[in-house]
Each structure stands twice: as C-alpha cells, then as structure tokens.
Write a protein that holds these residues in place. Structure first.
Motif, PDB file in Angstrom:
ATOM      1  N   HIS A   2      47.358  30.737  40.725  1.00 50.20           N
ATOM      2  CA  HIS A   2      46.446  30.813  40.256  1.00 50.20           C
ATOM      3  C   HIS A   2      45.088  31.487  40.222  1.00 50.20           C
ATOM      4  CE1 HIS A   2      43.825  27.290  40.655  1.00 50.20           C
ATOM      5  NE2 HIS A   2      45.162  26.539  41.372  1.00 50.20           N
ATOM      6  N   SER A   3      44.392  31.768  38.720  1.00 52.16           N
ATOM      7  CA  SER A   3      43.359  32.249  39.315  1.00 52.16           C
ATOM      8  C   SER A   3      41.810  31.753  39.939  1.00 52.16           C
ATOM      9  CB  SER A   3      42.439  33.325  38.171  1.00 52.16           C
ATOM     10  OG  SER A   3      41.588  33.926  38.076  1.00 52.16           O
ATOM     11  N   GLU A   4      41.181  31.794  40.829  1.00 49.25           N
ATOM     12  CA  GLU A   4      40.304  31.081  41.073  1.00 49.25           C
ATOM     13  C   GLU A   4      39.181  30.931  40.459  1.00 49.25           C
ATOM     14  OE1 GLU A   4      41.837  33.129  42.933  1.00 49.25           O
ATOM     15  OE2 GLU A   4      42.926  31.970  44.267  1.00 49.25           O
ATOM     16  N   PRO A   5      37.804  30.044  40.532  1.00 54.80           N
ATOM     17  CA  PRO A   5      37.407  29.301  39.957  1.00 54.80           C
ATOM     18  C   PRO A   5      35.897  30.450  40.042  1.00 54.80           C
ATOM     19  CG  PRO A   5      36.923  28.271  41.111  1.00 54.80           C
ATOM     20  CD  PRO A   5      37.929  28.367  41.234  1.00 54.80           C
ATOM     21  N   ILE A   6      35.065  30.764  38.841  1.00 56.60           N
ATOM     22  CA  ILE A   6      33.733  31.569  39.137  1.00 56.60           C
ATOM     23  C   ILE A   6      32.962  31.269  38.939  1.00 56.60           C
ATOM     24  CG2 ILE A   6      35.281  33.761  38.218  1.00 56.60           C
ATOM     25  CD1 ILE A   6      33.778  33.651  35.269  1.00 56.60           C
ATOM     26  N   SER A   7      32.073  31.492  39.746  1.00 51.41           N
ATOM     27  CA  SER A   7      30.346  31.538  39.683  1.00 51.41           C
ATOM     28  C   SER A   7      29.719  31.480  38.483  1.00 51.41           C
ATOM     29  CB  SER A   7      29.274  32.234  40.650  1.00 51.41           C
ATOM     30  OG  SER A   7      28.324  31.552  40.987  1.00 51.41           O
ATOM     31  N   ASP A   8      28.681  30.118  38.291  1.00 52.99           N
ATOM     32  CA  ASP A   8      27.839  30.326  37.370  1.00 52.99           C
ATOM     33  C   ASP A   8      26.569  30.698  37.585  1.00 52.99           C
ATOM     34  OD1 ASP A   8      27.438  27.923  37.762  1.00 52.99           O
ATOM     35  OD2 ASP A   8      27.694  26.729  36.819  1.00 52.99           O
ATOM     36  N   THR A   9      26.260  31.197  38.700  1.00 53.53           N
ATOM     37  CA  THR A   9      24.894  31.266  39.383  1.00 53.53           C
ATOM     38  C   THR A   9      24.371  32.191  38.376  1.00 53.53           C
ATOM     39  OG1 THR A   9      25.811  30.916  41.760  1.00 53.53           O
ATOM     40  CG2 THR A   9      23.628  32.335  41.619  1.00 53.53           C
ATOM     41  N   PRO A  10      23.069  32.296  37.927  1.00 54.61           N
ATOM     42  CA  PRO A  10      22.396  33.278  37.040  1.00 54.61           C
ATOM     43  C   PRO A  10      22.256  34.363  37.411  1.00 54.61           C
ATOM     44  CG  PRO A  10      20.353  31.320  37.837  1.00 54.61           C
ATOM     45  CD  PRO A  10      21.910  31.194  38.502  1.00 54.61           C
ATOM     46  N   LEU A  11      22.376  35.698  37.038  1.00 53.99           N
ATOM     47  CA  LEU A  11      22.394  36.812  37.223  1.00 53.99           C
ATOM     48  C   LEU A  11      20.939  37.058  37.957  1.00 53.99           C
ATOM     49  CD1 LEU A  11      24.036  39.094  37.694  1.00 53.99           C
ATOM     50  CD2 LEU A  11      23.764  40.176  35.203  1.00 53.99           C
ATOM     51  N   VAL A 138      28.415  40.730  37.199  1.00 56.58           N
ATOM     52  CA  VAL A 138      28.860  39.144  36.612  1.00 56.58           C
ATOM     53  C   VAL A 138      29.403  38.143  37.216  1.00 56.58           C
ATOM     54  CG1 VAL A 138      27.988  40.543  34.713  1.00 56.58           C
ATOM     55  CG2 VAL A 138      30.048  41.506  35.431  1.00 56.58           C
ATOM     56  N   PRO A 139      29.101  37.194  36.715  1.00 56.72           N
ATOM     57  CA  PRO A 139      31.207  36.270  37.747  1.00 56.72           C
ATOM     58  C   PRO A 139      32.227  36.743  37.632  1.00 56.72           C
ATOM     59  CG  PRO A 139      29.931  35.078  35.862  1.00 56.72           C
ATOM     60  CD  PRO A 139      29.222  36.717  35.880  1.00 56.72           C
ATOM     61  N   GLU A 140      32.721  37.650  36.794  1.00 61.05           N
ATOM     62  CA  GLU A 140      34.009  38.250  36.796  1.00 61.05           C
ATOM     63  C   GLU A 140      33.934  39.252  38.143  1.00 61.05           C
ATOM     64  OE1 GLU A 140      32.405  39.981  32.922  1.00 61.05           O
ATOM     65  OE2 GLU A 140      32.447  38.213  34.465  1.00 61.05           O
ATOM     66  N   LYS A 141      32.649  40.092  38.697  1.00 56.64           N
ATOM     67  CA  LYS A 141      32.790  41.118  39.228  1.00 56.64           C
ATOM     68  C   LYS A 141      32.599  40.732  41.045  1.00 56.64           C
ATOM     69  CE  LYS A 141      33.621  44.661  35.959  1.00 56.64           C
ATOM     70  NZ  LYS A 141      32.997  46.474  35.340  1.00 56.64           N
ATOM     71  N   VAL A 269      38.223  48.751  48.840  1.00 53.98           N
ATOM     72  CA  VAL A 269      37.826  48.435  47.538  1.00 53.98           C
ATOM     73  C   VAL A 269      39.060  47.906  46.700  1.00 53.98           C
ATOM     74  CG1 VAL A 269      37.193  50.566  45.996  1.00 53.98           C
ATOM     75  CG2 VAL A 269      36.879  50.768  47.999  1.00 53.98           C
ATOM     76  N   VAL A 270      39.888  48.498  47.398  1.00 50.71           N
ATOM     77  CA  VAL A 270      41.476  47.748  46.377  1.00 50.71           C
ATOM     78  C   VAL A 270      41.447  45.983  46.945  1.00 50.71           C
ATOM     79  CG1 VAL A 270      43.866  48.122  46.434  1.00 50.71           C
ATOM     80  CG2 VAL A 270      42.454  50.544  46.685  1.00 50.71           C
ATOM     81  N   GLY A 271      41.220  45.607  47.921  1.00 48.29           N
ATOM     82  CA  GLY A 271      40.981  44.830  47.859  1.00 48.29           C
ATOM     83  C   GLY A 271      39.570  43.698  46.834  1.00 48.29           C
ATOM     84  N   GLY A 272      38.759  44.266  46.792  1.00 44.88           N
ATOM     85  CA  GLY A 272      38.116  43.743  46.245  1.00 44.88           C
ATOM     86  C   GLY A 272      38.575  43.825  44.586  1.00 44.88           C
ATOM     87  N   TRP A 273      38.894  44.661  44.117  1.00 44.54           N
ATOM     88  CA  TRP A 273      39.265  44.487  42.773  1.00 44.54           C
ATOM     89  C   TRP A 273      40.831  43.090  42.425  1.00 44.54           C
ATOM     90  CZ3 TRP A 273      44.455  45.120  40.028  1.00 44.54           C
ATOM     91  CH2 TRP A 273      43.719  45.964  38.662  1.00 44.54           C
ATOM     92  N   PHE A 274      41.516  43.658  43.275  1.00 42.76           N
ATOM     93  CA  PHE A 274      42.523  42.079  43.066  1.00 42.76           C
ATOM     94  C   PHE A 274      42.234  41.389  43.127  1.00 42.76           C
ATOM     95  CE2 PHE A 274      45.590  46.097  44.335  1.00 42.76           C
ATOM     96  CZ  PHE A 274      46.747  45.571  43.754  1.00 42.76           C
ATOM     97  N   ALA A 275      41.247  41.028  44.105  1.00 45.63           N
ATOM     98  CA  ALA A 275      40.786  39.473  44.459  1.00 45.63           C
ATOM     99  C   ALA A 275      39.704  39.105  43.795  1.00 45.63           C
ATOM    100  CB  ALA A 275      39.217  39.405  45.889  1.00 45.63           C
ATOM    101  N   SER A 278      42.734  38.024  41.477  1.00 45.09           N
ATOM    102  CA  SER A 278      43.731  36.818  42.468  1.00 45.09           C
ATOM    103  C   SER A 278      43.159  36.811  43.732  1.00 45.09           C
ATOM    104  CB  SER A 278      45.299  36.065  41.890  1.00 45.09           C
ATOM    105  OG  SER A 278      45.175  35.516  42.858  1.00 45.09           O
ATOM    106  N   ARG A 279      42.350  35.576  43.909  1.00 51.47           N
ATOM    107  CA  ARG A 279      41.825  35.470  45.808  1.00 51.47           C
ATOM    108  C   ARG A 279      43.205  35.426  46.424  1.00 51.47           C
ATOM    109  NH1 ARG A 279      38.343  35.922  43.023  1.00 51.47           N
ATOM    110  NH2 ARG A 279      36.134  34.602  42.559  1.00 51.47           N
ATOM    111  N   LEU A 280      44.245  34.271  46.228  1.00 54.97           N
ATOM    112  CA  LEU A 280      44.869  33.830  46.929  1.00 54.97           C
ATOM    113  C   LEU A 280      46.482  34.785  46.780  1.00 54.97           C
ATOM    114  CD1 LEU A 280      45.751  30.306  45.843  1.00 54.97           C
ATOM    115  CD2 LEU A 280      44.445  31.109  48.109  1.00 54.97           C
ATOM    116  N   TRP A 281      46.144  35.516  46.063  1.00 58.59           N
ATOM    117  CA  TRP A 281      47.990  36.359  45.730  1.00 58.59           C
ATOM    118  C   TRP A 281      47.087  37.530  46.445  1.00 58.59           C
ATOM    119  CZ3 TRP A 281      52.409  35.597  45.697  1.00 58.59           C
ATOM    120  CH2 TRP A 281      52.927  34.764  44.775  1.00 58.59           C
TER     121      TRP A 281
END
Length: 410
Positions: A2-11, A138-141, A269-275, A278-281
């Motif tokens: 599944h998709s992993e958690p993302i950080s809530d660290t302030p920008l 932002v967390p999703e990137k 570059v591609v790995g950053g986009w896929f990660a 999903s980190r694990l996939w």
C-alpha cells in the motif's frame, strides 16, 4: 503493497527560492558522487603511480566506505542539535579537506587515511540534505524533492566521473581529487547563501539513538546492503572489463561510463516519481530490474554497442534511491536525521560487499564479466529481505484481523 504515510512536517520557505537551494545541495551531490565513483575508475592510475598492486589500492575504496559507515551515524547523533544549514556547511568543508589531503598525499598510507577522512561526511551530508529538501516540498512530493538532491550524484556519473577519468589520464590522479575538493568548497559557499536556516527542532542525541530500536530500519538497511551490492560488483571492475573483454580503447572508457551515468539520472527522476506513489513497489521493481540488467552484463560485455545499452540499464537501477531514502524517513519516527544518513552507510556496505564478491569471483578464476551474475544474485537476495520487511510490517495487521474473526466466531 500500500501507499506509505507522508510527513506532516511544516513547509520551509527558502528566501532565495527552493530551486537555488536544491541546486546548492545537488552540487554537493555532484562533488561526492565524483569523488566516490571516480576513485574506482582511476584505481589503475593511482596504483601505477604509487607502485602498489590493484588489490592494495582497493583499500582506498574500502577506507572511504569505512569513513561513510562510521561517520554517518556518529555525526548525525552527536551533532543532532546543530542547525541544519550549519551542519551542511561543516560537512562539505570537511569533505573538501579530505579530498585536498588526498590530492597532496605523498604515499599509500597517507592516501588511505585521507580517503577515510573524505568518507566521514558523505552519509551525513546526503541524509541532512534529503531532510532539508523534503522540508521545502509539499508532503506528496517529498520523494521527488529527495531525487533532486540525488540528481547531483547521478549527474556526477555523466560528467564528473568521465572528466575525472580523463584528467587522471592526462594530468595525473591528484588532479581528480583537487577538482573534487574545490567542488566541496563551492558547495559550502552556495549552501551558506541559498539554503534556508532550519532549526534542529526537538532533535537530540537520545532521540536519534532511538532509531536503532526500530526493526524496520534495520531490515531496510540490510535490504540495501545486500540488494544493491550488485551495482558495485560491476562498477568496481568495469574499467578492466571494458579494456580486456570489450577491448575498447582507453579513450572510449569515459564515454561508456557516461552511459551508466545517464541511466542513473533517468532512473533517479523516474524513481522519485514512482516513490511518491508507492515506496515498496518502487523498491521491488528496481531490485527485479537490477537482477535482469546485471545478468545481461555477462552476455553483452563482448560487444561495445550491447554493453553501452546494458550499462545504461544498470544505471537505471539507481531508481531505488529516492524510495529507500523516503521509506527510511517514514519508518524512523522522530529519529529521521540519523535514519536518512544511515541509508548511505548501507549503500557503502553494498559498495564493499559488491566489490568483495566480484573480486572473489575473479580471484577464483571466473571471468571479469562474471561480476554481472554475481551482482544479480545479490539483487535477488535483496528481494528476499524486502519480502521479510513487508511480512514483518503487516504481521500486526494480520494478527488484529485474526483476533477480530476469532471474536466474531465466538
């Protein structure tokens, strides 16, 4: 998976723009990548100049890796309260000193010591730089932000390593370490100007030490140490393989090394986009890719065009880096700094393991191109460890579901 958690660290906002801040961090990656990988490609030149054997000069690589393995956790733990920008400046200054000492080393022993010093800041720099870059996104990137820092490391294999190899052939190996040292100084100055001031927050040595109590951190580090040793099994001996098996001219070696660098850049570059999806996939896919590409090296090494494409494919396997870096940040809890730095300790364990396994195969009479299948076996080992990691991560959830089913049946 599944998709992993993302950080809530302030920008964090960079006063002169996140682009320039990331560029400053990436130039540090360029310096470190050039110094680390070029040390392997110029090994025959160094050995000839210092009248040492290739196995003896291989200790230069091991000394650097040892510096990374010990330096990464120690620096990030004991300097946990240092503001991040100040830590980055200190680390790049130390890296510059280590490489300038390497350039001035009068003999074998002093060069080994200088390479150890140069390795000390490597892992801590990438760990802290990754956290700084992630804090400006932002967390999703986050993973894509980390990949931009690692871009310098991959571009080093397109321009830095071939240039360093050419410099060593024309002006001696000392010129390589001199240029890398000057890149380190440039990075320190750029970080001072463009990277925002970031407080260490609640970080402390006691909190950072807590990372060693997290099983998923250990399993992830083991997966990197085993699974990505294959890349280094090939890379350590790629120059003699190209000269003796592919039978290319010495002038063509830097161009073929650049092909691997292009692959690393594309993969990053591609790995950053896929990660970010999903980190694990992404980690699983990169390990499978590596196993296939490294196996193919055995069959492509005799043809210059085939091996050029194969080196590009092997380089693409570096797609795992953003995924592993952000996964470690996810599973580390409140000890993210040391976890991010330990990733590079693990990669240098992979460096040492891959070089040792490849050298062992060659020493027992196998061909130079046999380093490819040896590396593929390491990649398959990494897949096994990744499977264990996923199983351990999901075991509590499975236990909870079984408990619910049991209660319903009662």
């Amino acid at each position: 998976m599944h998709s992993e958690p993302i950080s809530d660290t302030p920008l964090i906002i960079a006063p002169r723009g996140a682009g320039m801040a990331n560029l400053a961090l990436a130039i540090g990656g360029l310096a470190i990548g050039t110094g680390e990988f070029a040390s392997m490609t110029i090994l025959p030149v160094v050995a000839g100049d210092l009248h040492a054997s290739l196995p003896d000069m291989g200790h230069m690589i091991s000394a650097y890796a040892l510096g990374v393995v010990f330096g990464a956790p120690l620096i990030t733990i004991f300097l946990a309260r240092m503001p991040r920008r100040a830590m980055l400046i200190m680390l790049m200054s130390l890296y510059a000193v280590g490489n300038l000492l390497s350039a001035a080393a009068p003999g074998y022993a002093s060069l080994i010591l200088a390479r150890f010093v140069a390795g000390i800041p490597h892992g801590a720099y990438f760990g802290v730089a990754a956290l700084v870059a992630a804090s400006m996104a932002v967390p999703e990137k986050r993973a894509q932000a980390v990949s931009r820092v690692l871009m310098g490391l991959t571009i080093a294999n397109i321009f830095g390593v071939p240039l360093a190899t050419w410099l060593s052939q024309g002006f001696g190996w000392r010129s390589t370490f001199l240029v890398v040292g000057l890149l380190g100084v440039t990075t320190a100055l750029m970080v001072r100007r463009y990277v925002p001031w970031i407080a260490p927050g609640d970080a402390s040595p006691q909190r950072e030490l807590g990372v060693f109590r997290r099983l998923q951190v250990w399993v992830t580090l083991l997966m990197v140490s085993v699974g990505f040793g294959g890349l280094f099994a090939v890379y350590t001996y790629v120059t003699p393989t190209l000269l003796e098996v592919t039978k290319v001219s010495q002038a063509l070696v830097p161009l073929l090394l650049a092909m691997m660098g292009v692959g690393m850049t594309v993969g990053n570059v591609v790995g950053g986009w896929f990660a970010d999806r999903s980190r694990l996939w992404t980690i699983f896919g990169a390990l499978v890719w590596n196993a296939a590409a490294l196996t193919a090296f055995y069959y492509t090494s005799s043809n210059v065009w085939a091996v050029a494409l194969n080196l590009f494919a092997i380089g693409c396997g570096i797609a795992v880096c953003p995924a592993v870096q952000t996964r470690l940040m996810d599973v580390a809890g409140d000890a993210q700094t040391v976890a991010a730095a330990l990733n590079h300790s693990a990669f240098n364990c992979a460096n040492a393991a891959g070089a040792w396994c490849g050298g062992l195969a060659i020493a027992h009479g196998m061909s130079l191109q046999s380093t490819g299948p040896v590396g593929a076996l390491l990649a398959l080992g990494g897949i096994v460890v990744l499977g264990v990691s996923v199983w351990l991560e999901r075991r509590p959830a499975r236990s909870a579901r079984l408990h619910i089913v049991y209660n319903i049946q009662k």
